[in-house]
Design a protein around this motif. Structure first.
Motif, PDB file in Angstrom:
ATOM      1  N   SER A 468       0.852  -1.273   0.046  1.00 32.72           N
ATOM      2  CA  SER A 468      -0.022   0.039  -0.096  1.00 32.72           C
ATOM      3  C   SER A 468       0.873   1.234   0.066  1.00 32.72           C
ATOM      4  O   SER A 468       0.225   2.369  -0.247  1.00 32.72           O
ATOM      5  N   LEU A 469       2.187   1.033   0.393  1.00 36.41           N
ATOM      6  CA  LEU A 469       3.004   2.306   0.407  1.00 36.41           C
ATOM      7  C   LEU A 469       3.129   2.779  -1.096  1.00 36.41           C
ATOM      8  O   LEU A 469       3.464   4.174  -1.539  1.00 36.41           O
ATOM      9  N   PRO A 474       3.726   6.802  -4.574  1.00 36.32           N
ATOM     10  CA  PRO A 474       3.857   6.302  -5.980  1.00 36.32           C
ATOM     11  C   PRO A 474       5.375   6.443  -6.506  1.00 36.32           C
ATOM     12  O   PRO A 474       5.905   7.412  -6.327  1.00 36.32           O
ATOM     13  N   ILE A 475       5.690   5.622  -7.434  1.00 38.06           N
ATOM     14  CA  ILE A 475       6.676   5.392  -8.217  1.00 38.06           C
ATOM     15  C   ILE A 475       6.273   5.889  -9.525  1.00 38.06           C
ATOM     16  O   ILE A 475       5.670   5.393 -10.038  1.00 38.06           O
ATOM     17  N   SER A 541       5.733  15.963 -11.545  1.00 38.35           N
ATOM     18  CA  SER A 541       6.691  15.171 -10.618  1.00 38.35           C
ATOM     19  C   SER A 541       6.266  15.540  -9.268  1.00 38.35           C
ATOM     20  O   SER A 541       6.854  15.444  -8.136  1.00 38.35           O
ATOM     21  N   CYS A 542       4.990  15.819  -9.143  1.00 35.49           N
ATOM     22  CA  CYS A 542       4.334  16.432  -7.701  1.00 35.49           C
ATOM     23  C   CYS A 542       3.967  15.227  -6.847  1.00 35.49           C
ATOM     24  O   CYS A 542       3.924  15.642  -5.478  1.00 35.49           O
ATOM     25  N   HIS A 543       3.674  14.158  -7.389  1.00 31.46           N
ATOM     26  CA  HIS A 543       3.175  13.034  -6.826  1.00 31.46           C
ATOM     27  C   HIS A 543       3.911  11.883  -6.584  1.00 31.46           C
ATOM     28  O   HIS A 543       3.657  10.762  -6.150  1.00 31.46           O
ATOM     29  N   TYR A 544       5.299  11.801  -7.094  1.00 28.99           N
ATOM     30  CA  TYR A 544       6.154  10.800  -7.054  1.00 28.99           C
ATOM     31  C   TYR A 544       7.232  10.859  -6.069  1.00 28.99           C
ATOM     32  O   TYR A 544       7.969  12.087  -6.142  1.00 28.99           O
TER      33      TYR A 544
END
Length: 836
Positions: A468-469, A474-475, A541-544
């Protein structure tokens, strides 16, 4: 030298060999038998010194073997010479001697003392001092006695001198032994030069004296014929290896398990044992040494509360020792290990309960309930090694009950209160009628299915939490190094309807004076400031955050592997045994500390352990006391009896199956079980937790097994080459009480606990699940499915049960386990203990 296995001084006389099983020439045993038939035999000799023994042996020779007076004097002087022992040296001593040898090579004036060849008062004192400093004594079990075998070639003798002596009482013979021990047997064989025959006869005698059955014969023998009968019995058990099929110079390593002497005297112990599924582990058949009241815990008395009163009478004499037996460093390791496991479990189940009940029960309620219920249970229960926790079936029931209450307009906590009161009433009725005697019908099939399912749930949940990580952090799988210039993240702010795009940067702003606040310009906004001002993030690149997920998995796997490696460090070849035992006892704690240190050094924002810091209900709409009337119609208190029956069955099965697993006879528990008392404690705790709106608790199988595994006792001394003997479990109440006291204090330790990464605790969870899964026979039989017959281990049941039947039994167990897993994954999971 021998304790149980043979050790030889290697060429050069600097070290002892590895312990090995002695390989004897068959002819040496026949020669030994001849020596005992013709030599001097002194049984129950009263003597207080070695000189007195030698004088008596020389004077009691048979007429045909009697020596001349001059030869007797020379022989006595030879036997009374000061013996030279090969010391057992530590690494520091070897390094010191190496330094002395270098000093000798460079400085002719440097000298060392050589051992004397004749006895003197000063030399005897030095030998006695050597005995006191000899580290080998740590390997000798308490109560041991020494036997001395002296063999050799003497040029002035024309015929052998043979004597076998048994002292009436153990006598300390000064420096004759390598360590200071009372001596009971002596065997002397001296004669003219004759190849290596004497040495092999001496090895045969030493091997016989280390055999427990021959020891019994030698201690009780009254005539020479009795010793001959003992040798014949030894020869009857002898196994001969044909020449040319093995290397006589090879040293056979000691086996991992040795047969008990009583089993060697039986025809075939395995044929005398039942081969049923549950006879080996059912708590009703714990006939072992240390269980004088075998099966008493589950015998019916025919009286109301008869089983409960018997449990109380059985456990009351041990209550004081339940606290004094905890005064051992191993208990500190167990407390820290189980505390962290319990904290993680409480957070996990508390979060899931909060999601299932709209925060009517949350993480804080889980913490307080676990601390209170666990403390009370450890204080008054019959088996204080049990750890209470919320379980999966209880969680499913809570979810269904909340949904039912919402759909029918009922107050959830009040409805739950009445169900809890009915469950407590039914539990007391079960205790009064001694329903726990049904536990004797639980078989190995039932126990292994339940333990395997709970262990797999632990493994699955730990892996699920880690996976769940990838959602939380997210990658960016589409990342390409060549497109690095196109990756950016900006903050979109709308002031006066004019969009302003500002680049989100991580650079530090210039230092400002202490009296000046940092400027709130759009170019300096952080992610948190952007979101607080009503903006939102734009960019690829905001959510990785790939580093967080990667290091989390490394911490998770590293903790698991580190726990496993350190647990097995006890049986490694490195470091002294005391260091190995200490590292093994604190294995999980050391693994957790090491992983936390790695996380702190890297400084990444991995998910941390978050505990509540305020004592207030998770849902502000509820209080700490649930009132039985007012919110629901009056008939709800009667209707609650219907779901309470189902919960009672769930609690009874969950509690008692776990109790059976924990009270297996292979754990060698000495203080007995308390099935009725444990069920009463769980039932009465249902009242308190229902009134206060806290979660319901029952025995947690995996955590309880981990608790017992962390308290394993092994023999402090063991013969060289012999693995330490498992002595049982350190049975006490203090570790459980300390765990739950720390649990309650966790609310005030939030600043410290917040530095522990959750992946580290999930790794410890995985270790617990794998350890519990490997503790059951089912896993051994699953491995057999993947092994060719020629590579399968020599297991006892494979000698008596056809392999096809073993595979059929294992396949049925696996099929039932798969069905239970499918059942657990549906809303019908509440009845899964009944299906077990």
């Amino acid at each position: 030298r021998w304790i149980k296995f043979e050790e030889k001084v290697e060429d050069g006389g600097e070290r002892w060999s590895a312990p090995h099983v002695p390989a004897l020439p068959l002819h040496s045993l026949f020669q030994l038998r001849t020596c005992l038939q013709k030599g001097t035999l002194l049984l129950d000799l009263d003597a207080t010194s070695f000189k007195e023994i030698i004088d008596k042996a020389l004077s009691e020779q048979p007429e045909e073997a009697e020596l001349q007076p001059a030869l007797k004097e020379r022989l006595a002087a030879l036997l009374l010479l000061q013996p030279q022992h090969q010391p057992t040296k530590s690494l520091l001593q070897l390094l010191a001697e190496l330094g002395l040898s270098l000093c000798q090579g460079r400085n002719p004036g440097c000298h060392t003392q050589h051992p004397p060849t004749a006895s003197s008062p000063g030399q005897s004192a030095a030998s006695l001092s050597f005995q006191l400093r000899n580290r080998f004594k740590k390997k000798v079990p308490p109560g041991a006695e020494a036997a001395h075998v002296a063999v050799g070639e003497v040029e002035f003798l024309e015929k052998p001198f043979i004597a076998f002596i048994r002292l009436r009482h153990g006598v300390s013979l000064g420096s004759l032994a390598e360590v200071s021990l009372p001596s009971r047997f002596l065997f002397i064989l001296l004669g003219p030069p004759k190849a290596k025959a004497y040495q092999e006869v001496g090895r045969a005698m030493a091997t016989l004296l280390t055999d427990e059955l021959f020891q019994r014969v030698a201690r009780q023998a009254e005539h020479r014929e009795d010793l001959m009968a003992g040798i014949e019995a030894f020869l009857d058990e002898l196994v001969v290896l044909p020449p040319g099929k093995w290397d006589p110079g090879a040293r056979i390593p000691p086996p991992s398990h040795l047969p008990a002497p009583r089993r060697r005297t039986a025809v075939d112990p395995l044929d005398q044992q039942p081969h049923g599924n549950g006879d080996m582990t059912a708590a009703g058949d714990r006939a072992s040494p240390g269980h004088p009241h075998s099966g008493e815990e589950l015998e019916r008395t025919g009286r109301l509360f008869g089983g409960l009163l018997r449990d109380i009478r059985r456990k009351a004499p041990w209550y004081g020792s339940d606290f004094s037996d905890a005064l051992h460093p191993q208990c500190l390791s167990a407390v820290l290990y189980i505390y962290l496991a319990t904290v993680t479990n409480a957070i996990t189940f508390g979060g899931m309960l909060g999601d299932a009940t709209a925060n009517m029960q949350g993480v804080l309620e889980s913490f307080l309930g676990t601390a209170f219920a666990g403390f009370v249970f450890c204080l008054f229960s019959g088996q204080p090694l049990t750890i209470l926790s919320s379980t999966g079936p209880v969680l499913v029931f809570e979810r269904l009950l909340f949904s039912f209450s919402q759909d029918h307009g009922l107050d959830y906590l009040e409805f739950r209160l009445w169900i809890g009161l009915w469950v407590a009433f039914f539990g007391v009725v079960l205790v009064a009628t001694e329903a726990s005697h049904l536990v004797r019908y639980f078989t190995r099939f039932t126990e292994e299915g339940f333990c395997a399912l709970i262990s797999l749930i632990f493994i699955y949940d730990s892996l699920k939490k880690m996976l769940s990580l990838a959602d939380a952090f997210p990658i960016n799988w589409q990342y390409r190094l060549d497109n690095v210039t196109s990756y950016s993240c900006t903050c979109n702010l709308r002031w006066l309807f004019n969009p302003i795009l500002t680049c989100l940067t991580t650079l530090q702003s210039p230092p400002l004076s202490s009296m000046q606040s940092p400027p709130a310009t759009p170019a300096g906004l952080s992610r948190t400031q952007c979101l607080d001002r009503g903006g939102h993030l734009l960019g690829t690149s905001c959510h990785y955050v790939p580093d967080v997920t990667l290091i989390s998995f490394l911490l998770f796997g590293g903790t698991f592997l580190f726990c496993t490696a350190l647990k097995h460090f006890r049986s490694s070849r490195y470091f002294p045994v005391g260091v190995r035992k200490l590292v093994s006892d604190f294995a999980v704690i050391l693994a957790i500390l090491a992983s936390c240190a790695v996380d702190a050094l890297l400084g990444l924002e991995t998910p941390k352990l978050l505990v509540p810091s305020e004592l207030k209900p998770t849902n502000p709409a509820r209080g700490w006391i649930v009132f039985p009337f007012g919110a629901n119609p009056w008939w709800v208190c009667l209707l609650s009896a219907v779901p309470a029956v189902l919960v009672t069955i769930l609690i009874f099965m969950d509690q008692q199956i776990t109790a059976v697993i924990l009270n297996r006879r292979e754990y060698k528990l000495q203080k007995g079980a308390g099935f009725h008392l444990d069920l009463l404690c769980v039932s009465l705790l249902m009242v308190v937790t229902s009134v206060t709106g806290l979660p319901w608790y029952v025995s947690a199988t995996v955590i309880s097994l981990a608790h017992m595994d962390s308290l394993r006792k092994e023999s402090a001394t063991s013969a060289p080459g012999e693995p330490p003997e498992f002595l049982g479990i350190r049975e006490q109440r203090l570790t459980g009480l300390a765990v739950f006291i720390l649990m309650g204090a966790s609310v005030f330790m939030a600043p410290v606990l917040k530095h522990i990464p959750m992946p580290v605790l999930y790794g410890a969870f995985l270790h617990m699940g794998v350890t519990a899964l490997n503790s059951i026979q089912l896993m051994d039989r699953v491995r057999l499915l993947l092994m060719p017959a020629k590579h399968q281990p020599d297991l006892a049941y494979l000698r008596h049960v056809p392999l096809r039947r073993v595979h059929l039994f294992t396949s049925i167990q696996l099929l039932c386990l798969a069905l239970l897993w499918l059942l657990k994954s549906t809303v019908a999971a509440i009845i899964f203990p009944v299906m077990v």
